[in-house]
Design a protein around this motif. Structure first.
Motif, PDB file in Angstrom:
ATOM      1  N   GLY A  25      -2.582  16.786   0.258  1.00  0.00           N
ATOM      2  CA  GLY A  25      -3.802  16.317  -0.389  1.00  0.00           C
ATOM      3  C   GLY A  25      -4.396  17.392  -1.281  1.00  0.00           C
ATOM      4  N   ARG A  26      -4.380  18.631  -0.798  1.00  0.00           N
ATOM      5  CA  ARG A  26      -4.898  19.744  -1.608  1.00  0.00           C
ATOM      6  C   ARG A  26      -4.062  19.926  -2.868  1.00  0.00           C
ATOM      7  NH1 ARG A  26      -5.673  25.389   1.317  1.00  0.00           N
ATOM      8  NH2 ARG A  26      -3.488  25.287   0.730  1.00  0.00           N
ATOM      9  N   ASN A  27      -2.741  19.859  -2.713  1.00  0.00           N
ATOM     10  CA  ASN A  27      -1.866  20.007  -3.882  1.00  0.00           C
ATOM     11  C   ASN A  27      -2.041  18.851  -4.866  1.00  0.00           C
ATOM     12  OD1 ASN A  27      -0.814  22.391  -2.978  1.00  0.00           O
ATOM     13  ND2 ASN A  27       0.972  21.466  -2.009  1.00  0.00           N
ATOM     14  N   TRP A  28      -2.240  17.659  -4.333  1.00  0.00           N
ATOM     15  CA  TRP A  28      -2.451  16.502  -5.198  1.00  0.00           C
ATOM     16  C   TRP A  28      -3.766  16.651  -5.961  1.00  0.00           C
ATOM     17  CZ3 TRP A  28      -6.309  12.593  -4.599  1.00  0.00           C
ATOM     18  CH2 TRP A  28      -6.222  11.582  -5.560  1.00  0.00           C
ATOM     19  N   TRP A  29      -4.782  17.182  -5.294  1.00  0.00           N
ATOM     20  CA  TRP A  29      -6.074  17.404  -5.939  1.00  0.00           C
ATOM     21  C   TRP A  29      -5.914  18.306  -7.153  1.00  0.00           C
ATOM     22  CZ3 TRP A  29     -10.028  14.454  -5.368  1.00  0.00           C
ATOM     23  CH2 TRP A  29     -11.277  14.848  -5.829  1.00  0.00           C
ATOM     24  N   GLN A  30      -5.012  19.275  -7.012  1.00  0.00           N
ATOM     25  CA  GLN A  30      -4.793  20.249  -8.079  1.00  0.00           C
ATOM     26  C   GLN A  30      -3.801  19.726  -9.117  1.00  0.00           C
ATOM     27  OE1 GLN A  30      -3.625  23.973  -6.386  1.00  0.00           O
ATOM     28  NE2 GLN A  30      -4.569  25.171  -8.019  1.00  0.00           N
ATOM     29  N   ILE A  31      -2.719  19.136  -8.630  1.00  0.00           N
ATOM     30  CA  ILE A  31      -1.659  18.669  -9.528  1.00  0.00           C
ATOM     31  C   ILE A  31      -1.565  17.162  -9.423  1.00  0.00           C
ATOM     32  CG2 ILE A  31       0.780  18.901 -10.162  1.00  0.00           C
ATOM     33  CD1 ILE A  31       0.762  21.525  -8.531  1.00  0.00           C
ATOM     34  N   ARG A  32      -2.209  16.450 -10.318  1.00  0.00           N
ATOM     35  CA  ARG A  32      -2.200  14.986 -10.272  1.00  0.00           C
ATOM     36  C   ARG A  32      -0.918  14.467 -10.889  1.00  0.00           C
ATOM     37  NH1 ARG A  32      -7.390  12.940  -9.141  1.00  0.00           N
ATOM     38  NH2 ARG A  32      -8.532  14.648  -8.244  1.00  0.00           N
ATOM     39  N   SER A  33       0.124  14.381 -10.057  1.00  0.00           N
ATOM     40  CA  SER A  33       1.392  13.855 -10.559  1.00  0.00           C
ATOM     41  C   SER A  33       1.907  12.818  -9.576  1.00  0.00           C
ATOM     42  CB  SER A  33       2.414  14.986 -10.704  1.00  0.00           C
ATOM     43  OG  SER A  33       2.795  15.432  -9.427  1.00  0.00           O
ATOM     44  N   LYS A  34       2.897  12.061 -10.005  1.00  0.00           N
ATOM     45  CA  LYS A  34       3.430  11.047  -9.096  1.00  0.00           C
ATOM     46  C   LYS A  34       4.116  11.687  -7.892  1.00  0.00           C
ATOM     47  CE  LYS A  34       7.907  10.446 -11.314  1.00  0.00           C
ATOM     48  NZ  LYS A  34       8.827   9.599 -12.063  1.00  0.00           N
TER      49      LYS A  34
ATOM     50  N   VAL B   8       8.969  23.081  -4.025  1.00  0.00           N
ATOM     51  CA  VAL B   8       8.625  24.491  -3.810  1.00  0.00           C
ATOM     52  C   VAL B   8       7.302  24.851  -4.495  1.00  0.00           C
ATOM     53  CG1 VAL B   8       9.313  26.814  -4.493  1.00  0.00           C
ATOM     54  CG2 VAL B   8      10.931  25.338  -3.342  1.00  0.00           C
ATOM     55  N   LEU B   9       7.031  24.215  -5.645  1.00  0.00           N
ATOM     56  CA  LEU B   9       5.831  24.573  -6.408  1.00  0.00           C
ATOM     57  C   LEU B   9       4.633  23.677  -6.135  1.00  0.00           C
ATOM     58  CD1 LEU B   9       7.445  25.368  -9.878  1.00  0.00           C
ATOM     59  CD2 LEU B   9       6.865  26.976  -8.060  1.00  0.00           C
ATOM     60  N   SER B  10       4.881  22.441  -5.677  1.00  0.00           N
ATOM     61  CA  SER B  10       3.727  21.550  -5.513  1.00  0.00           C
ATOM     62  C   SER B  10       3.717  20.787  -4.194  1.00  0.00           C
ATOM     63  CB  SER B  10       3.656  20.562  -6.681  1.00  0.00           C
ATOM     64  OG  SER B  10       4.628  19.552  -6.528  1.00  0.00           O
ATOM     65  N   GLY B  11       4.708  21.000  -3.334  1.00  0.00           N
ATOM     66  CA  GLY B  11       4.756  20.257  -2.081  1.00  0.00           C
ATOM     67  C   GLY B  11       4.419  21.085  -0.860  1.00  0.00           C
ATOM     68  N   GLY B  15       2.547  26.721  -2.598  1.00  0.00           N
ATOM     69  CA  GLY B  15       3.068  26.292  -3.896  1.00  0.00           C
ATOM     70  C   GLY B  15       2.311  26.833  -5.099  1.00  0.00           C
ATOM     71  N   ALA B  16       0.983  26.797  -5.039  1.00  0.00           N
ATOM     72  CA  ALA B  16       0.168  27.220  -6.185  1.00  0.00           C
ATOM     73  C   ALA B  16       0.417  28.693  -6.520  1.00  0.00           C
ATOM     74  CB  ALA B  16      -1.310  26.974  -5.896  1.00  0.00           C
ATOM     75  N   ASN B  17       0.478  29.536  -5.485  1.00  0.00           N
ATOM     76  CA  ASN B  17       0.736  30.963  -5.743  1.00  0.00           C
ATOM     77  C   ASN B  17       2.152  31.200  -6.256  1.00  0.00           C
ATOM     78  OD1 ASN B  17      -1.700  32.231  -5.313  1.00  0.00           O
ATOM     79  ND2 ASN B  17      -1.387  32.385  -3.091  1.00  0.00           N
ATOM     80  N   ARG B  18       3.088  30.411  -5.776  1.00  0.00           N
ATOM     81  CA  ARG B  18       4.463  30.549  -6.270  1.00  0.00           C
ATOM     82  C   ARG B  18       4.526  30.151  -7.745  1.00  0.00           C
ATOM     83  NH1 ARG B  18       6.232  29.762  -0.717  1.00  0.00           N
ATOM     84  NH2 ARG B  18       6.064  27.519  -0.617  1.00  0.00           N
ATOM     85  N   ALA B  19       3.738  29.133  -8.117  1.00  0.00           N
ATOM     86  CA  ALA B  19       3.695  28.727  -9.519  1.00  0.00           C
ATOM     87  C   ALA B  19       3.116  29.854 -10.377  1.00  0.00           C
ATOM     88  CB  ALA B  19       2.869  27.452  -9.666  1.00  0.00           C
ATOM     89  N   GLU B  88       0.925  23.751 -15.922  1.00  0.00           N
ATOM     90  CA  GLU B  88      -0.261  23.339 -16.676  1.00  0.00           C
ATOM     91  C   GLU B  88      -1.461  23.090 -15.769  1.00  0.00           C
ATOM     92  OE1 GLU B  88       0.292  19.820 -19.065  1.00  0.00           O
ATOM     93  OE2 GLU B  88       1.647  20.925 -20.398  1.00  0.00           O
ATOM     94  N   LYS B  89      -1.165  22.576 -14.570  1.00  0.00           N
ATOM     95  CA  LYS B  89      -2.249  22.141 -13.690  1.00  0.00           C
ATOM     96  C   LYS B  89      -2.605  23.150 -12.614  1.00  0.00           C
ATOM     97  CE  LYS B  89      -1.085  17.503 -14.762  1.00  0.00           C
ATOM     98  NZ  LYS B  89       0.058  16.612 -14.691  1.00  0.00           N
TER      99      LYS B  89
END
Lengths: 101, 91
Positions: A25-34, B8-11, B15-19, B88-89
């Protein structure tokens, strides 16, 4: 005993899925992707399933009495229920292990 | 490869720090020490992230024993549009 396994693992699965939903959920909040949305939806609905298990087999007075009664639910059915919870737990444990990284 | 990149980057939790690390390495190759300093991250955290990134073949290293520098791998370069979409995000 078999019913106890169903109950304990329903709670454990709920805890793991809450953790996964938190991270995804936190990652989705940051990265809005499918991709990130897909993970949120997956954990959300599987969490719903396990919350229902907790309700049906621990909190619901009628069903709880029913499932504990060997006459109503034979051991083979209780075993099947327990097996499903345990297998799901093993899968979720590995997923949590790689996701918490 | 794309699925691994996404995961690895968003799951994952880190992930955010790795990005952020991958973006820094795209600007110019750096070693773990420089990354920790430039991104204001703990050195051990950076080491861990680099290990995960290398394990998934997202970055490669120069192979030196001491102070080896890291850079995006060839397969990451091939899928750079995917990386960009994620970067980007992430701030």
């Amino acid at each position: 005993m078999l019913v106890r396994i169903v109950q304990v693992f329903a709670v454990l699965n709920t805890v793991l899925l809450a953790g996964l939903l938190y991270v995804w959920g936190r990652n989705w909040w940051q990265i809005r992707s499918k991709h990130t949305l897909g993970l949120v939806m997956f954990s959300f609905f599987l969490l719903g399933e396990n919350l229902m298990m907790v309700y049906f087999f621990i909190l619901h007075p009628g069903l709880n009495a029913w499932i504990h009664n060997d006459q109503m639910v034979p051991p083979i059915a209780q075993t099947a229920l327990a097996l499903l919870r345990v297998l799901q737990f093993i899968g979720l444990a590995f997923l949590t292990w790689v996701t918490w990284d | 490869m794309e699925a691994a990149l996404w995961y690895v980057l968003s799951g994952t939790r880190g992930g955010a720090n790795r990005a952020r690390i991958l973006r820094a390495l795209d600007e110019r190759p750096r070693n773990a020490n420089q990354l920790a300093e430039d991104l204001e991250l703990d050195y051990k955290t950076v080491r861990h992230h680099l290990e995960v990134l290398e394990d998934n073949n997202v970055v490669t290293d120069s192979g030196d024993d001491y102070g080896k520098v890291y850079l995006p791998s060839e397969s990451t370069r091939v899928h750079w549009d995917t990386v960009e979409e994620i970067l980007e995000k992430v701030t």
